[in-house]
Write a protein that holds these residues in place. Structure first.
Motif, PDB file in Angstrom:
ATOM      1  N   ASP A 177       0.805  -1.211   0.000  1.00 58.85           N
ATOM      2  CA  ASP A 177       0.000   0.000   0.000  1.00 58.85           C
ATOM      3  C   ASP A 177       0.845   1.272   0.000  1.00 58.85           C
ATOM      4  OD1 ASP A 177      -2.375   1.383   0.040  1.00 58.85           O
ATOM      5  OD2 ASP A 177      -2.523   1.385   2.212  1.00 58.85           O
ATOM      6  N   ALA A 178       2.129   1.165  -0.209  1.00 58.03           N
ATOM      7  CA  ALA A 178       2.998   2.337  -0.151  1.00 58.03           C
ATOM      8  C   ALA A 178       2.886   3.164  -1.426  1.00 58.03           C
ATOM      9  CB  ALA A 178       4.435   1.910   0.064  1.00 58.03           C
ATOM     10  N   HIS A 179       3.098   4.463  -1.277  1.00 56.34           N
ATOM     11  CA  HIS A 179       2.984   5.376  -2.409  1.00 56.34           C
ATOM     12  C   HIS A 179       4.317   5.977  -2.816  1.00 56.34           C
ATOM     13  CE1 HIS A 179      -1.386   5.232  -2.281  1.00 56.34           C
ATOM     14  NE2 HIS A 179      -1.271   5.282  -0.964  1.00 56.34           N
ATOM     15  N   GLY A 180       5.315   5.907  -1.984  1.00 55.85           N
ATOM     16  CA  GLY A 180       6.633   6.438  -2.296  1.00 55.85           C
ATOM     17  C   GLY A 180       6.805   7.862  -1.816  1.00 55.85           C
ATOM     18  N   PRO A 181       8.058   8.296  -1.721  1.00 53.98           N
ATOM     19  CA  PRO A 181       8.348   9.623  -1.174  1.00 53.98           C
ATOM     20  C   PRO A 181       7.858  10.771  -2.055  1.00 53.98           C
ATOM     21  CG  PRO A 181      10.346   8.543  -1.932  1.00 53.98           C
ATOM     22  CD  PRO A 181       9.250   7.532  -2.015  1.00 53.98           C
ATOM     23  N   ASP A 182       7.812  10.590  -3.365  1.00 54.86           N
ATOM     24  CA  ASP A 182       7.344  11.674  -4.240  1.00 54.86           C
ATOM     25  C   ASP A 182       5.882  12.001  -3.976  1.00 54.86           C
ATOM     26  OD1 ASP A 182       9.810  11.960  -5.434  1.00 54.86           O
ATOM     27  OD2 ASP A 182       9.339  10.572  -7.065  1.00 54.86           O
ATOM     28  N   SER A 183       5.070  10.981  -3.834  1.00 52.39           N
ATOM     29  CA  SER A 183       3.654  11.188  -3.551  1.00 52.39           C
ATOM     30  C   SER A 183       3.460  11.874  -2.204  1.00 52.39           C
ATOM     31  CB  SER A 183       2.929   9.843  -3.571  1.00 52.39           C
ATOM     32  OG  SER A 183       1.591   9.992  -3.194  1.00 52.39           O
TER      33      SER A 183
END
Length: 65
Positions: free
Chosen positions: A18-24
């Motif tokens: 469910d991770a979106h990443g640091p950019d998001s």
């Protein structure tokens, strides 16, 4: 044994679900933090589940003129 721990951590981070990443997170006004959010912040999402959290301020940031 230490190498197995590192391999396990790498696999956990690559299969973050469910991770979106640091950019998001940063585009949404949040900061990626390891462990827990600091006082005055809430967990909005995950940068890398389950270790690195995306924390956002409870109150909107206002700029003073």
């Amino acid at each position: 044994m230490g190498i197995l721990v590192l391999v396990f951590m790498f696999i956990s981070l690559t299969q973050h679900g469910d991770a979106h990443g640091p950019d998001s997170c940063s585009h949404g006004g949040g900061l990626c933090r390891m462990g827990t959010c600091v006082s005055g912040e809430y967990l909005a999402q995950y940068c890398f589940e389950p270790i690195i959290l995306c924390c956002k301020n409870l109150s909107p940031v206002t700029s003073e003129s």
